[in-house]
Design an enzyme around this catalytic site. Structure first.
Site, PDB file in Angstrom:
ATOM      1  N   LEU A  80     -29.392  -5.632  97.233  1.00 31.30           N
ATOM      2  CA  LEU A  80     -28.074  -5.967  97.786  1.00 31.30           C
ATOM      3  C   LEU A  80     -27.060  -5.905  96.640  1.00 31.30           C
ATOM      4  O   LEU A  80     -26.693  -6.924  96.064  1.00 31.30           O
ATOM      5  CB  LEU A  80     -28.121  -7.357  98.416  1.00 31.30           C
ATOM      6  CG  LEU A  80     -26.998  -7.723  99.366  1.00 31.30           C
ATOM      7  CD1 LEU A  80     -27.068  -6.907 100.648  1.00 31.30           C
ATOM      8  CD2 LEU A  80     -27.062  -9.212  99.696  1.00 31.30           C
ATOM      9  N   HIS A  81     -26.587  -4.709  96.332  1.00 31.34           N
ATOM     10  CA  HIS A  81     -25.782  -4.512  95.127  1.00 31.34           C
ATOM     11  C   HIS A  81     -24.398  -5.165  95.213  1.00 31.34           C
ATOM     12  O   HIS A  81     -24.121  -6.171  94.559  1.00 31.34           O
ATOM     13  CB  HIS A  81     -25.620  -3.020  94.848  1.00 31.34           C
ATOM     14  CG  HIS A  81     -26.886  -2.268  94.676  1.00 31.34           C
ATOM     15  ND1 HIS A  81     -27.729  -2.452  93.602  1.00 31.34           N
ATOM     16  CD2 HIS A  81     -27.471  -1.309  95.444  1.00 31.34           C
ATOM     17  CE1 HIS A  81     -28.777  -1.646  93.702  1.00 31.34           C
ATOM     18  NE2 HIS A  81     -28.644  -0.945  94.815  1.00 31.34           N
ATOM     19  N   ASP A  82     -23.516  -4.576  95.991  1.00 25.36           N
ATOM     20  CA  ASP A  82     -22.095  -4.935  95.937  1.00 25.36           C
ATOM     21  C   ASP A  82     -21.774  -6.369  96.374  1.00 25.36           C
ATOM     22  O   ASP A  82     -20.855  -6.977  95.819  1.00 25.36           O
ATOM     23  CB  ASP A  82     -21.276  -3.945  96.766  1.00 25.36           C
ATOM     24  CG  ASP A  82     -21.310  -2.540  96.189  1.00 25.36           C
ATOM     25  OD1 ASP A  82     -21.583  -2.402  94.979  1.00 25.36           O
ATOM     26  OD2 ASP A  82     -21.073  -1.579  96.939  1.00 25.36           O
TER      27      ASP A  82
END
Length: 311
Positions: free
Chosen positions: A240-242
């Protein structure tokens, strides 16, 4: 409640979409506008996708601006294999959003808003740094108007698009170089952090249990997102990067960080876009940014679930 004036620059993209939803549901953040850039998918899709997410969350009043369609010096490389051909594969969203695209160019919106701000503005970048770099080149006086730039990009260890480079920095390493040398207070959230915050089946069930159209769309997008990466890296769920950027702005206690010197490789074909993080301070150069080193992954996902209940 004190609010943080915020501009989000993004390239939606599934994880950008989840980050936008988290920002929409957080009263601590006063979202002044969304600028979009080519990255995960081309600009014609990123600007449309930002508007589709605004419509999903009933945030039609948040202005969306299209920015730069390509990196400073290189051809555009995209990531449809991760996000799907539309950039938001998996969710049933309106094909043609009613939320309008603002006529002003995203770079000009950044400059105008920052130059006119009474108080410094926080900027969150979730994609390549092209828009901000062009804004800094066009109007260097915006730098002191930025209270903090928190960006998702880079890695202390290995990359995800090449063995060396993370996607956002790799797409436009020259823009990253402009931003890294700008003197703006920078906070880096790289792959070393985001690869700990995984969309496991149990966490997706947590979102689906909320039972709203927004939470269902979020879970559906995340279930599709990054399937190839999950298989390739042997992960129990997609990173879950951003949303980690928005979570950091809302609750920095979920993270730990330290000041370090970071530069970006812009010459070598083999390591183009690599962020060189001087974790042992071997270069003797003073820190130029704050680098996030640890994350409470359960806390980030719980924050996301708690906030999505409000949309």
């Amino acid at each position: 409640m004190l609010t943080t004036p915020l501009i989000i620059d993004c390239d939606p993209g599934v994880d950008d979409a989840i980050a936008l939803l988290l920002a929409f549901a957080s009263p601590e953040l006063q979202l002044l506008g969304i600028t979009t850039v080519a990255g995960n998918v081309p600009l014609n899709l990123t600007q449309k996708n930002a508007r589709r997410i605004c419509e999903l969350a009933n945030r039609a009043y948040v202005p969306v601006y299209a920015g730069c369609p390509r990196p400073l010096l290189r051809g555009l490389e995209t990531a449809e294999h991760v996000h799907g051909t539309t950039g938001l594969q998996g969710a049933n969203l309106p094909e043609v959003p009613q939320v309008p695209l603002q006529p002003q160019h995203g770079v000009d919106f950044l400059i105008e808003t920052l130059m006119g701000a009474i108080y410094p503005v926080t900027v969150a970048t979730l994609g390549p740094l092209t828009n901000l770099a062009i804004a800094l080149i066009k109007e260097p006086r915006i730098a002191p108007k930025i209270d903090e730039l928190v960006f998702m990009g880079g890695a202390i260890g290995q990359g995800n698009v090449t063995p060396s480079a993370e996607f956002n920095i790799f797409v436009d390493p020259h823009a990253a170089q402009v931003v890294f040398s700008s003197g703006i207070p920078l906070t880096m959230i790289g792959l070393d952090i985001t690869h700990q915050v995984l969309s496991t089946p149990a966490r997706l069930d947590l979102l689906r249990a909320i039972g709203t159209p927004v939470s269902q769309a979020a879970a559906d997008m995340l279930a599709f997102y990054g399937a190839e990466e999950v298989i390739r890296l042997g992960l129990p769920g997609s990173p879950l990067h951003d949303p980690c950027v928005i979570a950091y702005l809302i609750d920095p206690d979920l993270f730990t960080a330290e000041p370090l010197y970071v530069e970006v490789e812009t010459i070598s074909d083999r390591t183009l876009g690599r962020t060189i993080v001087d974790i042992h301070r071997a270069s003797g150069r003073p820190p130029n940014m704050t680098v996030v080193r640890t994350v409470n992954a359960d806390g980030v996902y719980q924050l996301l679930a708690d906030r999505l209940r409000k949309l």
